[in-house]
Design a protein around this motif. Structure first.
Motif, mmCIF file in Angstrom:
data_model
loop_
_atom_site.group_PDB
_atom_site.id
_atom_site.type_symbol
_atom_site.label_atom_id
_atom_site.label_comp_id
_atom_site.label_asym_id
_atom_site.label_seq_id
_atom_site.Cartn_x
_atom_site.Cartn_y
_atom_site.Cartn_z
ATOM 1 N N CYS A 137 59.158 10.100 81.646
ATOM 2 C CA CYS A 137 59.690 9.350 82.791
ATOM 3 C C CYS A 137 60.599 10.253 83.595
ATOM 4 N N ASP A 138 61.014 9.763 84.769
ATOM 5 C CA ASP A 138 61.974 10.538 85.551
ATOM 6 C C ASP A 138 63.379 10.221 85.064
ATOM 7 N N ALA A 139 64.278 11.123 85.311
ATOM 8 C CA ALA A 139 65.633 11.023 84.766
ATOM 9 C C ALA A 139 66.356 9.755 85.205
ATOM 10 N N LEU A 140 66.058 9.241 86.406
ATOM 11 C CA LEU A 140 66.756 8.065 86.923
ATOM 12 C C LEU A 140 66.339 6.769 86.229
ATOM 13 N N SER A 141 65.170 6.767 85.578
ATOM 14 C CA SER A 141 64.692 5.536 84.952
ATOM 15 C C SER A 141 65.034 5.444 83.468
ATOM 16 N N VAL A 142 65.745 6.427 82.944
ATOM 17 C CA VAL A 142 66.127 6.399 81.535
ATOM 18 C C VAL A 142 67.165 5.315 81.290
ATOM 19 N N GLY B 43 63.518 19.952 82.066
ATOM 20 C CA GLY B 43 63.015 19.706 83.414
ATOM 21 C C GLY B 43 64.065 19.214 84.383
ATOM 22 N N ARG B 44 63.789 19.436 85.654
ATOM 23 C CA ARG B 44 64.709 18.999 86.696
ATOM 24 C C ARG B 44 64.509 17.533 87.034
ATOM 25 N N TYR B 45 63.261 17.072 86.957
ATOM 26 C CA TYR B 45 62.942 15.719 87.403
ATOM 27 C C TYR B 45 62.430 14.822 86.280
ATOM 28 N N LEU B 46 61.666 15.385 85.349
ATOM 29 C CA LEU B 46 61.073 14.593 84.276
ATOM 30 C C LEU B 46 61.711 14.897 82.934
ATOM 31 N N LEU B 47 61.552 13.975 82.006
ATOM 32 C CA LEU B 47 61.928 14.228 80.621
ATOM 33 C C LEU B 47 61.006 13.431 79.716
ATOM 34 N N SER B 48 60.918 13.848 78.495
ATOM 35 C CA SER B 48 60.093 13.177 77.492
ATOM 36 C C SER B 48 61.005 12.743 76.357
ATOM 37 N N CYS C 133 66.341 6.071 76.209
ATOM 38 C CA CYS C 133 64.885 6.012 76.055
ATOM 39 C C CYS C 133 64.219 5.825 77.420
ATOM 40 N N CYS C 134 63.002 6.333 77.547
ATOM 41 C CA CYS C 134 62.193 6.060 78.731
ATOM 42 C C CYS C 134 61.705 4.614 78.681
ATOM 43 N N PRO C 135 61.426 4.008 79.804
ATOM 44 C CA PRO C 135 60.843 2.661 79.805
ATOM 45 C C PRO C 135 59.513 2.663 79.053
ATOM 46 N N VAL C 136 59.266 1.592 78.317
ATOM 47 C CA VAL C 136 58.018 1.494 77.549
ATOM 48 C C VAL C 136 56.909 1.031 78.487
ATOM 49 N N LYS C 137 56.453 1.933 79.298
ATOM 50 C CA LYS C 137 55.358 1.646 80.229
ATOM 51 C C LYS C 137 54.606 2.947 80.454
ATOM 52 N N GLY C 138 53.425 2.829 81.000
ATOM 53 C CA GLY C 138 52.597 4.010 81.147
ATOM 54 C C GLY C 138 51.984 4.405 79.819
ATOM 55 N N GLU C 139 51.407 5.588 79.784
ATOM 56 C CA GLU C 139 50.692 6.043 78.594
ATOM 57 C C GLU C 139 51.639 6.683 77.594
ATOM 58 N N PHE D 296 75.517 -7.094 63.798
ATOM 59 C CA PHE D 296 75.099 -6.588 65.094
ATOM 60 C C PHE D 296 73.779 -5.850 64.943
ATOM 61 N N ARG D 297 72.880 -6.057 65.892
ATOM 62 C CA ARG D 297 71.607 -5.368 65.835
ATOM 63 C C ARG D 297 71.811 -3.868 66.017
ATOM 64 N N GLU D 298 71.104 -3.102 65.205
ATOM 65 C CA GLU D 298 71.212 -1.652 65.308
ATOM 66 C C GLU D 298 70.508 -1.183 66.576
ATOM 67 N N LYS D 299 71.220 -0.449 67.390
ATOM 68 C CA LYS D 299 70.659 0.009 68.654
ATOM 69 C C LYS D 299 69.733 1.196 68.424
ATOM 70 N N THR D 300 68.605 1.200 69.132
ATOM 71 C CA THR D 300 67.670 2.313 69.074
ATOM 72 C C THR D 300 68.121 3.386 70.054
ATOM 73 N N LEU D 301 68.308 4.590 69.555
ATOM 74 C CA LEU D 301 68.710 5.703 70.395
ATOM 75 C C LEU D 301 67.603 6.740 70.406
ATOM 76 N N CYS D 302 67.276 7.252 71.573
ATOM 77 C CA CYS D 302 66.206 8.240 71.700
ATOM 78 C C CYS D 302 66.777 9.628 71.929
ATOM 79 N N ARG D 303 66.025 10.606 71.487
ATOM 80 C CA ARG D 303 66.304 11.996 71.827
ATOM 81 C C ARG D 303 65.360 12.372 72.960
ATOM 82 N N THR D 304 65.829 13.175 73.872
ATOM 83 C CA THR D 304 65.013 13.527 75.031
ATOM 84 C C THR D 304 65.064 15.024 75.295
#
Length: 272
Positions: A57-62, A45-50, A68-74, A33-41
């Protein structure tokens, strides 16, 4: 006739063997099985996270599985950050900017203590350092109940008293004449007396203790203060509550002004 049937049977047997072996091979290829990538965040914040990949990204798009945040933006975004002071007006973008390997050296961070006591542990990762360092600290508040500036999320390894590389700052002052004003003079009047003009955007470069101490004795130390007359040195005969002989810098960078003055200070002025 018998020999022909035997050959056909042999070919059929080979076909079955090949089919079976390819099936087994396919099954074996899919066993792992492929090892899943897990992010720490961040969770402040109330609305954003890194995340620890450097995305905001915003919390709803995680991603609900990887966190993990979507790989888009800077990536490693420094939106709303002053890269000279290394301070930001947003906690999440402070962390994103800080985790950039070009800004924060892993080897240096892992040697740092989380707190001052000798028994305190060390940071385990660059993300741990950034998430902790970007939170509010005593250097970003005044009177213990207000922020010195909107840029109060700072990730610099050292405080302003030992700020960014002096050589780099001095290089950015090429073409600028730095003069010490007389007591109570503004930088506008100091530069005008030299037949030059004050370069307001260079005040920020002079607003560093390492730079100020090259021009003043700073016997009373280098202190954070507030006022449009900085960077400056308090004169010897100033009232005691104004910290005579101390050098002053301001974290409220928006207040830096060429026309600022104070009757008990001598200003450091960039002219051209």
């Amino acid at each position: 006739m018998f020999k022909s049937q035997l050959n056909l049977s042999f070919l059929f047997l080979q076909f079955l063997v090949l089919q079976f072996s390819s099936t087994v091979s396919a099954i074996r290829d899919n066993i792992g099985f492929r090892e899943k990538t897990l992010c720490r965040t961040t969770v402040q914040g109330r609305y954003l996270l890194s995340d620890d990949n450097g995305y905001v990204c915003d919390a709803l798009s995680v991603d609900p599985q990887s966190r993990c945040c979507p790989v888009k933006g800077e990536k490693f975004s420094c939106q709303g950050c002053n890269l000279l002071s290394q301070c930001c007006n947003s906690y999440e973008f402070c962390v994103s900017c800080c985790v950039n390997p070009a800004r924060t050296q892993k080897e240096q961070v892992l040697k740092m203590k989380i707190a001052k006591p000798a028994t305190a542990g060390n940071f385990q990762s660059v993300f741990d350092f950034c998430a902790g360092r970007c939170r509010h600290n005593s250097e970003s508040v005044v009177h213990e109940n207000a922020y010195l500036s909107d840029f109060h999320h700072c990730f610099s390894l050292r405080s302003n008293s030992s700020g960014p590389g002096v050589t780099q700052l001095e290089t950015r002052l090429n073409g600028i004449n730095v003069f010490i004003g007389r007591q109570g003079d503004s930088c506008d009047s100091v530069c005008k007396s030299k037949g030059q003009s004050c370069v307001v955007n260079k005040l920020l470069l002079l607003n560093q203790c390492d730079i100020i101490q090259k021009y003043f004795s700073c016997k009373g130390g280098c202190l954070a203060s507030m006022g449009a007359d900085q960077p400056a040195e308090v004169v010897d005969d100033a009232p005691s509550h104004l910290n005579p002989t101390a050098c002053l810098y301001t974290r409220t960078q928006a207040m830096l002004s060429c026309d600022g003055s104070h009757r008990h200070t001598r200003r450091l002025c960039p002219c051209a």
